[in-house]
Design a protein around this motif. Structure first.
Motif, short mmCIF file in Angstrom:
data_model
loop_
_atom_site.label_atom_id
_atom_site.label_comp_id
_atom_site.label_asym_id
_atom_site.label_seq_id
_atom_site.Cartn_x
_atom_site.Cartn_y
_atom_site.Cartn_z
N ASP A 88 52.20 62.18 1.62
CA ASP A 88 52.17 63.19 2.65
C ASP A 88 51.69 64.50 2.05
O ASP A 88 52.41 65.14 1.28
CB ASP A 88 53.58 63.35 3.24
CG ASP A 88 53.63 64.38 4.35
OD1 ASP A 88 52.55 64.75 4.87
OD2 ASP A 88 54.75 64.80 4.71
N PRO A 89 50.47 64.94 2.36
CA PRO A 89 49.95 66.17 1.76
C PRO A 89 50.81 67.40 2.06
O PRO A 89 50.94 68.28 1.24
CB PRO A 89 48.56 66.33 2.38
CG PRO A 89 48.21 65.01 2.95
CD PRO A 89 49.50 64.30 3.23
N LYS A 90 51.44 67.42 3.23
CA LYS A 90 52.28 68.56 3.59
C LYS A 90 53.50 68.64 2.67
O LYS A 90 53.88 69.71 2.20
CB LYS A 90 52.71 68.44 5.05
CG LYS A 90 53.41 69.67 5.57
CD LYS A 90 53.64 69.59 7.05
CE LYS A 90 54.24 70.89 7.55
NZ LYS A 90 54.33 70.92 9.00
N ALA A 91 54.12 67.48 2.39
CA ALA A 91 55.28 67.44 1.49
C ALA A 91 54.86 67.84 0.08
O ALA A 91 55.60 68.52 -0.63
CB ALA A 91 55.90 66.05 1.48
N ASP A 92 53.66 67.44 -0.32
CA ASP A 92 53.16 67.78 -1.64
C ASP A 92 52.95 69.30 -1.74
O ASP A 92 53.32 69.92 -2.74
CB ASP A 92 51.86 67.03 -1.91
CG ASP A 92 51.46 67.11 -3.37
OD1 ASP A 92 52.36 67.11 -4.24
OD2 ASP A 92 50.24 67.17 -3.64
N GLU A 93 52.36 69.90 -0.71
CA GLU A 93 52.16 71.35 -0.69
C GLU A 93 53.49 72.09 -0.72
O GLU A 93 53.63 73.10 -1.40
CB GLU A 93 51.34 71.77 0.54
CG GLU A 93 49.88 71.42 0.44
CD GLU A 93 49.20 72.10 -0.73
OE1 GLU A 93 49.49 73.29 -1.00
OE2 GLU A 93 48.38 71.43 -1.38
N GLU A 94 54.47 71.58 0.03
CA GLU A 94 55.80 72.20 0.05
C GLU A 94 56.43 72.14 -1.34
O GLU A 94 57.02 73.11 -1.81
CB GLU A 94 56.68 71.48 1.07
CG GLU A 94 58.03 72.13 1.26
CD GLU A 94 58.84 71.44 2.33
OE1 GLU A 94 60.06 71.37 2.15
OE2 GLU A 94 58.25 70.97 3.34
N PHE A 95 56.30 71.01 -2.01
CA PHE A 95 56.84 70.87 -3.36
C PHE A 95 56.17 71.86 -4.31
O PHE A 95 56.84 72.54 -5.09
CB PHE A 95 56.63 69.43 -3.84
CG PHE A 95 56.94 69.24 -5.29
CD1 PHE A 95 58.26 69.20 -5.73
CD2 PHE A 95 55.94 69.12 -6.22
CE1 PHE A 95 58.56 69.04 -7.08
CE2 PHE A 95 56.23 68.96 -7.56
CZ PHE A 95 57.54 68.92 -7.99
N ARG A 100 56.15 76.90 -7.56
CA ARG A 100 55.61 78.24 -7.82
C ARG A 100 56.68 79.31 -7.64
O ARG A 100 56.77 80.24 -8.44
CB ARG A 100 54.43 78.51 -6.89
CG ARG A 100 53.19 77.73 -7.26
CD ARG A 100 52.00 78.12 -6.38
NE ARG A 100 50.95 77.15 -6.53
CZ ARG A 100 50.62 76.23 -5.62
NH1 ARG A 100 51.26 76.18 -4.46
NH2 ARG A 100 49.65 75.38 -5.85
N GLU A 101 57.48 79.19 -6.57
CA GLU A 101 58.55 80.17 -6.33
C GLU A 101 59.57 80.15 -7.46
O GLU A 101 60.04 81.20 -7.92
CB GLU A 101 59.23 79.88 -5.00
CG GLU A 101 58.37 80.19 -3.79
CD GLU A 101 58.98 79.72 -2.48
OE1 GLU A 101 60.02 79.02 -2.52
OE2 GLU A 101 58.41 80.04 -1.43
#
Length: 153
Positions: A88-95, A100-101
């Motif tokens: 899931d690209p969205k889950a990957d971006e969220e991770f 980063r945070e």
């Protein structure tokens, strides 16, 4: 003739010592055929014959050259079976956003700790200078530092 016998004796003794140390230092779970204590007794009692027996029947087989540690399975990191691959690209971006945070928060914390340490060190230096100055004002005849007046004990 004596020289050859002496040479064979030295080689036999060296082999015996090597094998005895090898038996003692080898992890018991890797030893083949007999227990570690049994191999130590065989090598001790039978000398060169026991040393050769250890090399043939007891010494663990060496690891293959391509695998320097136990966890190496021969696969590259990205080809390893069972490796998590995000679907899931969205889950990957969220991770990645969370990573980063977290990294930024760690950088800020390290910066605060460094500033606090520098302030503490500066305060300690100032206190030491003030203590030296107070001591010098109380005893003007004494030198500031030991040994600075040229006198020796």
């Amino acid at each position: 003739m004596i020289r050859a016998e002496l040479g064979l004796g030295v080689l036999g003794t060296a082999l015996w010592i090597y094998c005895l140390l090898d038996v003692i230092m080898t992890d018991e779970s890797r030893i083949r055929n007999l227990t570690k204590a049994t191999w130590v007794m065989i090598v001790l009692v039978t000398s060169v014959v026991g040393a050769v027996a250890w090399l043939v029947a007891g010494k663990p087989e060496s690891n293959p050259r391509g695998m320097p540690y136990k966890g190496n399975t021969g696969y590259s990191e990205y080809d390893r079976p069972g490796r998590f691959v995000p679907t899931d690209p969205k889950a990957d971006e969220e991770f990645l956003k969370q990573v980063r945070e977290r990294a930024e928060a760690q950088r800020q914390e390290a910066k605060l700790q460094r500033l606090a340490r520098e302030q503490r060190e500066e305060r300690e230096r100032r206190e030491i200078r003030e203590a030296h100055e107070r001591r010098r004002l109380r005893n003007p005849s004494e030198p500031d530092q030991p040994g600075s007046s040229g006198e020796s004990a």
